[in-house]
Write a protein that holds these residues in place. Structure first.
Motif, PDB file in Angstrom:
ATOM      1  N   THR A  60      52.703  38.074  44.295  1.00 29.02           N
ATOM      2  CA  THR A  60      52.691  38.363  42.859  1.00 29.02           C
ATOM      3  C   THR A  60      51.364  37.978  42.217  1.00 29.02           C
ATOM      4  O   THR A  60      50.837  38.689  41.360  1.00 29.02           O
ATOM      5  N   THR A 101      49.264  40.995  40.038  1.00 34.93           N
ATOM      6  CA  THR A 101      49.545  40.937  38.599  1.00 34.93           C
ATOM      7  C   THR A 101      48.584  39.973  37.926  1.00 34.93           C
ATOM      8  O   THR A 101      48.042  39.075  38.562  1.00 34.93           O
ATOM      9  N   ARG A 104      53.960  32.706  38.629  1.00 33.90           N
ATOM     10  CA  ARG A 104      54.501  34.055  38.836  1.00 33.90           C
ATOM     11  C   ARG A 104      55.044  34.250  40.234  1.00 33.90           C
ATOM     12  O   ARG A 104      55.765  35.190  40.503  1.00 33.90           O
ATOM     13  N   GLY A 146      58.092  39.689  39.317  1.00 37.07           N
ATOM     14  CA  GLY A 146      56.926  39.420  38.480  1.00 37.07           C
ATOM     15  C   GLY A 146      56.493  40.628  37.685  1.00 37.07           C
ATOM     16  O   GLY A 146      56.158  40.532  36.500  1.00 37.07           O
ATOM     17  N   GLY A 165      56.573  40.638  44.436  1.00 39.02           N
ATOM     18  CA  GLY A 165      56.125  40.953  43.092  1.00 39.02           C
ATOM     19  C   GLY A 165      57.073  41.772  42.257  1.00 39.02           C
ATOM     20  O   GLY A 165      56.776  42.072  41.096  1.00 39.02           O
TER      21      GLY A 165
END
Length: 271
Positions: free
Chosen positions: A20, A24, A215, A61, A58
């Motif tokens: 993640t 991100t 995250r 997230g 992810g």
């Protein structure tokens, strides 16, 4: 080029894990530039004849950013719900990005139960192997929408090592938000030194920290667990900084990148 780096550079079947924190931004929205670069590099390696498997966390997230949530839900059903949203978004993006480089991806979702039950495990191996033979890049993630405490794998560092073992990979690369394993926490100690090569994981366990970013779910502890599983299975593993996915080229050119955990099958005396 020393023998171990040469051995790593000859890897043909490669599992790449991104977390993640890699794809991100801090506030949860997707880092499109980095995901596009990752897609380009992996597509290019695939075009060179390498066999690529991408393990990508992810989903939760990414869902936070899409839904405008400040943090993950505390309850299981809430986590499963946002995972369903995030997984859809993640695969849509991967499909779009990889298609732009004339490569096809396929989604593979796993739970611990899938790996523990022999029949399911064989099915997974057969599916992933067939995808690779078809020239398709499998994108593997934990099936968070149905996972619960008893069947969840828990983190994608360990998942990536499980996948690498399942498909008999030559190399596992974990992209993280740090350059590799240090002899101390580099966030707290500016004099901490990167450990370029690890032969014995027991010798470095004490330097592993706790969880990763807010995250993600992994930290250096889970990466060492993944390294132990991978190296015991005869697979080299590298921790590298996910902000520079081009370092995959350096790795396959036999250059030192991040921290290399050496396969138990490699004879140190050959160095």
């Amino acid at each position: 080029m020393n023998d171990i780096l040469k051995d790593v550079s000859m890897a043909h079947r490669i599992v790449v894990k991104v977390g993640t924190s890699t794809h991100t931004y801090e506030h949860g929205t997707m880092n499109l530039k980095l995901i596009d670069r990752l897609s380009m590099v992996l597509s290019d390696l695939r075009n060179q004849g390498k066999e690529i498997i991408l393990v990508s966390s992810g989903a939760q997230g990414i869902a936070l950013g899409k839904l405008g949530l400040a943090e993950k839900p505390k309850d299981t059903k809430g986590k499963q719900a946002i995972a369903a949203v995030g997984q859809c978004e993640l695969m849509y993006l991967y499909d779009k990005m990889f298609s732009g480089y004339n490569n096809t991806v396929a989604q593979v979702l796993l739970t611990r139960e899938d790996i523990a039950i022999p029949r399911r495990k064989r099915n997974i191996q057969n599916t992933v192997t067939t995808l690779i033979e078809m020239g398709i890049i499998p994108v593997v993630n934990e099936n968070d929408t149905v996972s619960y405490d008893e069947i969840e794998i828990g983190d994608n560092d360990n998942l990536s090592a499980v996948v690498a073992d399942l498909v008999d990979a030559d190399l596992l690369v974990l992209f993280s938000d740090i350059d590799g394993l240090y002899d101390d926490d580099p966030h707290k100690n500016k004099n901490a030194k990167l450990l370029p090569t690890v032969y014995d994981i027991d010798e470095v366990r004490d330097v592993a920290g706790g969880a990763g970013t807010s995250r993600g779910t992994g930290g250096m502890v889970t990466k060492l667990e993944a390294a132990e599983r991978a190296t015991n299975a005869g697979i080299h593993m590298i921790i590298a900084n996910g902000n520079n996915v081009d370092s995959l080229y350096d790795i396959l050119d036999g250059k030192p990148v991040g921290t290399l955990f050496v396969s138990k099958n490699f004879d140190k005396e050959e160095e």
